[in-house]
Design an enzyme around this catalytic site. Structure first.
Site, PDB file in Angstrom:
ATOM      1  N   ASP A 155      13.949 -22.660   9.384  1.00  0.00           N
ATOM      2  CA  ASP A 155      13.658 -23.979   9.933  1.00  0.00           C
ATOM      3  C   ASP A 155      12.634 -24.609   8.984  1.00  0.00           C
ATOM      4  O   ASP A 155      12.013 -23.926   8.169  1.00  0.00           O
ATOM      5  CB  ASP A 155      13.131 -23.895  11.370  1.00  0.00           C
ATOM      6  CG  ASP A 155      13.274 -25.245  12.091  1.00  0.00           C
ATOM      7  OD1 ASP A 155      13.457 -26.271  11.400  1.00  0.00           O
ATOM      8  OD2 ASP A 155      13.196 -25.276  13.337  1.00  0.00           O
TER       9      ASP A 155
HETATM   10  C1  BGC Z   1      13.692 -28.765  13.585  1.00  0.00           C
HETATM   11  C2  BGC Z   1      15.123 -28.490  13.175  1.00  0.00           C
HETATM   12  C3  BGC Z   1      15.573 -29.522  12.184  1.00  0.00           C
HETATM   13  C4  BGC Z   1      14.619 -29.543  11.004  1.00  0.00           C
HETATM   14  C5  BGC Z   1      14.963 -30.571   9.953  1.00  0.00           C
HETATM   15  C6  BGC Z   1      12.791 -28.941  12.407  1.00  0.00           C
HETATM   16  O1  BGC Z   1      11.529 -29.405  12.806  1.00  0.00           O
HETATM   17  O2  BGC Z   1      13.226 -27.720  14.398  1.00  0.00           O
HETATM   18  O3  BGC Z   1      15.958 -28.495  14.303  1.00  0.00           O
HETATM   19  O4  BGC Z   1      16.882 -29.292  11.795  1.00  0.00           O
HETATM   20  O5  BGC Z   1      13.313 -29.844  11.472  1.00  0.00           O
HETATM   21  O6  BGC Z   1      14.687 -31.844  10.415  1.00  0.00           O
END
Ligand code: BGC
Length: 740
Positions: free
Chosen positions: A271
Site C-alpha cells: 500500500d
Molecule cells: C490506500 C489504497 C490506495 C492507495 C493509492 C492508500 O492510502 O489505502 O487503497 O490504493 O492509497 O491511492
C-alpha cells in the site's frame, strides 16, 4: 494518502507521461519475449535474462506516485497503476498528491463496492469489473487498485463503503467475476488490502491478533477466492500488522499463505508508503514498493535493496523472483504488445452505473405499502436533506472519481415527475463531526423548522440523509465515532415524520446508522449506499416503482453499536497498538445468531413491492464427490419460487448451512449459496443452488487445511437468515479433506 491540493500541472505534460510508448532496440526485435504467440512463462524468462541488475531493480519500485520506470532499450513502457475500485480515478501527481490537472480524466463513477455487494448479482459484478477495465485501457492504465475486499468487522470502519460487507462467501461470489470482468480487458485487478485492514483507526501501525480459524475462514477467504478462482494478477498489502509484522512484508501472509499455499504467481505491491524495512520487504514476499517520494531510488526496495544483493546478504534469486512477477503482470496486460483501445464514458458504462444502483437499493421498511409512489397522483413532493443535493463520487479518499456527471436525488426525482411541484429544504448540514457540537444548534433548528413546514404542505416528504465522505464518516483514514446521523438528522426525521405521515427516508451511507429515534414513526426507508453518477435516477426509479427494489443487505444492521461483536466485547479499536479479534469466527450475523440478539435489520434483508412464495424444496446428492476435481458438487438444492404479487421483481434465494454436531465450534449457520431470480407477476421458476465440499468445510488448524466433516447438516432455504422458510436435512457421508 490521498490529499488533494489546488495546484495543477499543465495538462499536456501529463498526457505525454501517460501515453508514452517505448520501442525496443533493433537488436531485440526478434526476441522471444516480444512474440505474443509464445507462452507467458517463456516470454517472462526470456525477458528476465536480458535485464541488468539495475533494470530489475527498476521493476520493483515506483518512479512516481502511480508509475514504475520504463526500460526503453527493451521496449518496456512506463507502467501505470491507478485507483480505484469504483472507476478510474483522476490522474495524480506525478510526484505529489495534487491532481494532474487534466481535462480528459472525467470518468464513469460506479456505485461503491458495498452497493455492488448489495445486488447479490455476480453477473453485474462481472460487468462492473469489465466497465472499469475498459475505461482503464482507454486511460492507459495497466493495473487498477481494486477490488477492495476487507470484511466489515465493525460498522464504524471508515472504508466499509468500499468493501463487500461482512460475509466472505458473498464477497467471494461478487469479487471473482469482478476480477474476471476487468482482466478480460487486459487490465490487472489488484485485490486489496491484504489483510486485516478492518479499521482505519491507527491503520498504519495497529497490530492485529487473530486466531487461525477466523483468519482463514473470515478474513482471508475472499482473497483466497480472488487468487484461486479469480486469477487476480496483483495483490496489495495492508498498512496494519499481523502478529507483530507489517502486512506488506509479512512472511506468513505473503510467502507462506499467498504464494506457497495458494500458488499466487502475480505480484504483491505495498500500500502507498506501507513498506518499512528493506530486509523484510526483500525476504518476506513484497514485489513492488509504491507510495514513495523523490528521490525514488533511496527507498526500501531500491538502493538499500541493491546493497543487500551486492553484499550477498540477500540472494539474487530473490530479486529475480520479484522481477519475474512484475514482468508476468506486464505481459498479461499486453504492455509489450500494444493494447486494445478500450472505451471511455460510453452510454453503456452509464447504463451499468444505473443498473448497479437500481439493483443495489434495499427497501428496509415499507409500512402500509407507502412505496412505490404513484407518479400520476403525487402533486407536491417535499424533498428534504443535504444528501438530496450533495454529490459524493469525487470524495472518499483513494476511491474518489472525477465523475463525468452525477445526478443527485433531487434532480432524479424532479426529472421523474415533471408535472409535480418538487421543493427542497436542506433540513440539516452535516459538516464535520465534532464532539463539542450540540446535536441541534440554533441554525439547525431553523433548518428543521423550514423542512417541517415544507413537509406539512406536501403530499409526500422524502428525506435524503445519511452520511458523506467527510472525516469521521465514510472516509479513508478515520473511523466513525458512533452510529449516529450527523447534523441533527435524527431530530429532523422525527419531526418531519410527525408533520407528514407519508414520509420516506432515503439513506446514503456505507453501512448501518442509528434509526432508533425515528424508525417507528417513519413508514418507509430505503438504503441507497453511495449510488454513483446515476444515483439520483436510480433512487427516483425505485421511489416511483419503475424499478422494484431487489437489493439485500450485505451486513447486519444492529439496533445499537454495543450489539455488534467487536463492540460488545470491547475489542475495538484495541489498546496500546494492538487489537485482538476476541469474537473469533463470530463476525456479523454469526454473532447475532449465536447470541440470539435481535438485529434492527438482518444480513440478507430486503423487501420488495411484490411477494414470493417458495414450494417443493428438494435436496439431491449427485453421487460421491470425485477427489481432485476442481469443485465437485456435493449437494444440489432446488425450490420453486413464484411471484405471487402484481409487479415483476427479483428474489434472492439464500442458502445457509447449519452443522448439527460439529467437532469444533462453528457458527450456527453460514451463507453458502444464493440465487437471484427475476419473475413476472404469477411467474414461477425452479431455482437450483449447488453446494461443493467447501460449503461444509471449516479450517482445521491441526491439519492446516480445510475439512468437510461427515455428519448431519440442515440446509436452510430462506430470504434472509432470520426468516424461516425450509429446513432440509442433509447427511454428508464421507469426510472430505481439501489441500490447503
Ligand atoms: C490506500 C489504497 C490506495 C492507495 C493509492 C492508500 O492510502 O489505502 O487503497 O490504493 O492509497 O491511492
Amino acid at each position: 494518502m490521498t490529499h488533494r491540493l489546488a495546484f495543477a500541472l499543465p495538462a499536456a505534460l501529463s498526457l505525454v507521461a501517460s501515453f508514452s510508448s517505448t520501442r525496443p532496440l533493433a537488436s531485440e526485435e526478434n526476441a522471444a519475449y516480444l512474440d505474443k504467440t509464445r507462452p507467458v512463462d517463456e516470454r517472462v524468462e526470456d525477458l528476465l535474462k536480458r535485464l541488468t541488475l539495475d533494470e530489475k531493480l527498476l521493476l520493483v519500485h515506483a518512479d512516481s506516485k502511480f508509475t514504475t520506470a520504463a526500460i526503453p532499450r527493451l521496449g518496456i513502457p512506463q507502467r501505470w497503476l491507478s485507483d480505484g475500485p469504483h472507476g478510474v480515478r483522476e490522474d495524480i501527481g506525478p510526484h505529489d498528491w495534487n491532481p494532474a490537472g487534466r481535462t480528459d480524466d472525467f470518468a464513469t463513477a460506479l456505485p461503491v463496492g458495498v452497493a455492488l455487494a448489495a445486488t447479490w448479482n455476480p453477473d453485474l459484478a462481472k460487468l462492473y469489473g469489465r466497465t472499469i477495465g475498459e475505461e482503464a485501457l482507454a486511460r492507459g492504465k495497466h493495473v487498477m487498485l481494486g477490488p477492495a475486499v476487507n470484511i466489515h468487522r465493525t460498522p464504524l470502519c471508515g472504508r466499509n463503503f468500499e468493501y463487500f460487507g461482512e460475509d466472505p462467501f458473498l464477497a467471494s461470489q461478487m469479487v471473482v467475476p469482478w476480477i474476471r470482468g476487468m482482466q478480460s480487458q487486459k487490465v490487472a485487478a489488484c485485490v486489496k488490502h491484504y489483510a486485516l485492514n478492518n479499521q482505519e483507526w491507527e491503520r498504519g501501525t495497529i497490530d492485529v491478533e487473530v486466531d487461525e480459524r477466523p483468519l482463514r475462514e473470515i478474513y482471508l477467504r475472499t482473497f483466497e477466492a480472488a487468487v484461486r478462482e479469480g486469477g487476480v494478477l496483483a495483490v496489495m498489502g495492508a498498512y496494519n500488522k499481523l502478529r507483530g509484522q507489517h502486512a506488506c512484508h509479512n512472511d506468513y501472509l505473503l510467502n507462506q499463505v499467498l504464494k506457497r499455499e495458494w500458488g499466487f504467481k502475480g505480484l504483491v505491491m505495498s500500500d502507498w508508503s506501507g513498506t518499512h524495512d528493506t530486509r523484510e520487504a526483500a525476504l518476506n514476499g513484497l514485489d513492488l514498493e509504491m507510495g514513495t517520494n523523490e528521490p525514488y531510488d533511496q527507498f526500501f526496495l531500491a538502493d538499500p535493496f541493491k546493497r543487500l544483493l551486492e553484499t550477498g546478504e540477500v540472494p539474487m534469486s530473490v530479486l529475480d523472483d520479484k522481477a519475474r512477477r512484475n514482468l508476468r503482470v506486464m505481459i498479461e496486460t499486453g504492455a509489450l504488445d500494444g493494447r486494445p483501445a478500450g472505451s471511455f464514458n460510453t452510454k453503456a458504462h452509464q447504463q451499468t452505473a444505473r443498473r448497479v444502483a437500481e439493483e443495489s437499493i434495499v427497501l428496509l421498511k415499507n409500512q402500509g405499502s407507502l412505496l412505490p409512489l404513484d407518479p400520476a397522483k403525487v402533486r407536491t413532493i417535499a424533498v428534504i436533506g443535504e444528501n438530496a443535493v450533495r454529490k459524493h463520487s469525487h470524495e472518499g479518499g483513494a476511491s474518489e472519481i472525477k465523475a463525468l456527471y452525477e445526478v443527485t436525488p433531487l434532480e432524479g426525482i424532479a426529472a421523474r415527475v415533471p408535472q409535480a411541484k418538487v421543493t427542497h429544504a436542506l433540513g440539516y448540514k452535516s459538516g464535520r463531526w465534532s464532539p463539542e457540537k450540540p446535536p441541534v444548534s440554533a441554525d439547525a433548528e431553523t433548518l428543521i423548522a423550514q423542512a417541517v413546514e415544507s413537509a406539512r404542505q406536501a403530499d409526500v416528504a422524502i428525506v435524503v440523509g445519511g452520511l458523506n465522505h467527510e472525516r469521521f464518516q465514510d472516509a479513508e483514514g478515520s473511523d466513525r465515532k458512533d452510529l449516529s446521523l450527523p447534523g441533527g438528522q435524527a431530530e429532523l426525521i422525527r419531526r418531519v415524520a410527525e408533520a407528514n405521515p407519508r414520509t420516506v427516508v432515503v439513506l446514503v451511507s456505507g453501512g448501518p446508522v442509528d434509526m432508533e429515534p425515528w424508525l417507528e414513526k417513519t413508514p418507509a426507508v430505503l438504503q441507497a449506499w453511495y449510488p454513483g453518477m446515476e444515483g439520483g435516477n436510480a433512487v427516483a426509479a425505485v421511489l416511483f416503482g419503475d424499478v422494484n427494489p431487489s437489493g439485500r443487505l450485505p451486513m447486519t444492521f444492529p439496533r445499537k453499536l454495543s450489539d455488534s461483536p467487536a463492540h460488545a466485547l470491547g475489542a475495538y479499536p484495541g489498546q496500546n497498538g494492538t487489537v485482538r479479534y476476541e469474537e473469533g469466527l463470530l463476525v456479523g450475523y454469526r454473532w447475532f445468531d449465536t447470541k440470539g440478539i435481535d438485529p434492527l435489520f438482518p444480513f440478507g434483508h430486503g423487501l420488495s413491492y411484490t411477494s414470493f412464495e417458495y414450494a417443493n424444496p428438494k435436496v439431491s446428492a449427485p453421487g460421491p464427490a470425485s477427489p481432485g476435481g476442481a469443485k465437485p458438487t456435493v449437494a444440489i438444492v432446488e425450490v420453486d419460487v413464484k411471484n405471487t404479487g402484481s409487479r415483476a421483481g427479483a428474489e434472492v434465494v439464500q442458502l445457509y448451512v447449519h452443522p448439527k454436531a460439529p467437532r469444533l465450534p462453528r457458527p450456527p449457520q453460514e451463507l453458502k449459496g444464493f440465487a437471484r431470480v427475476f419473475l413476472r407477476p404469477g411467474e414461477q421458476k425452479r431455482v437450483a443452488v449447488t453446494l461443493g465440499a467447501d460449503a461444509f468445510a471449516f479450517y482445521d488448524p491441526a491439519k492446516k487445511g480445510w475439512v468437510a466433516e461427515a455428519g448431519d447438516y440442515v440446509l436452510r432455504l430462506r430470504s434472509s437468515p432470520r426468516l424461516g422458510r425450509f429446513e432440509l436435512p442433509f447427511t454428508l457421508r464421507k469426510t472430505l479433506e481439501m489441500a490447503p
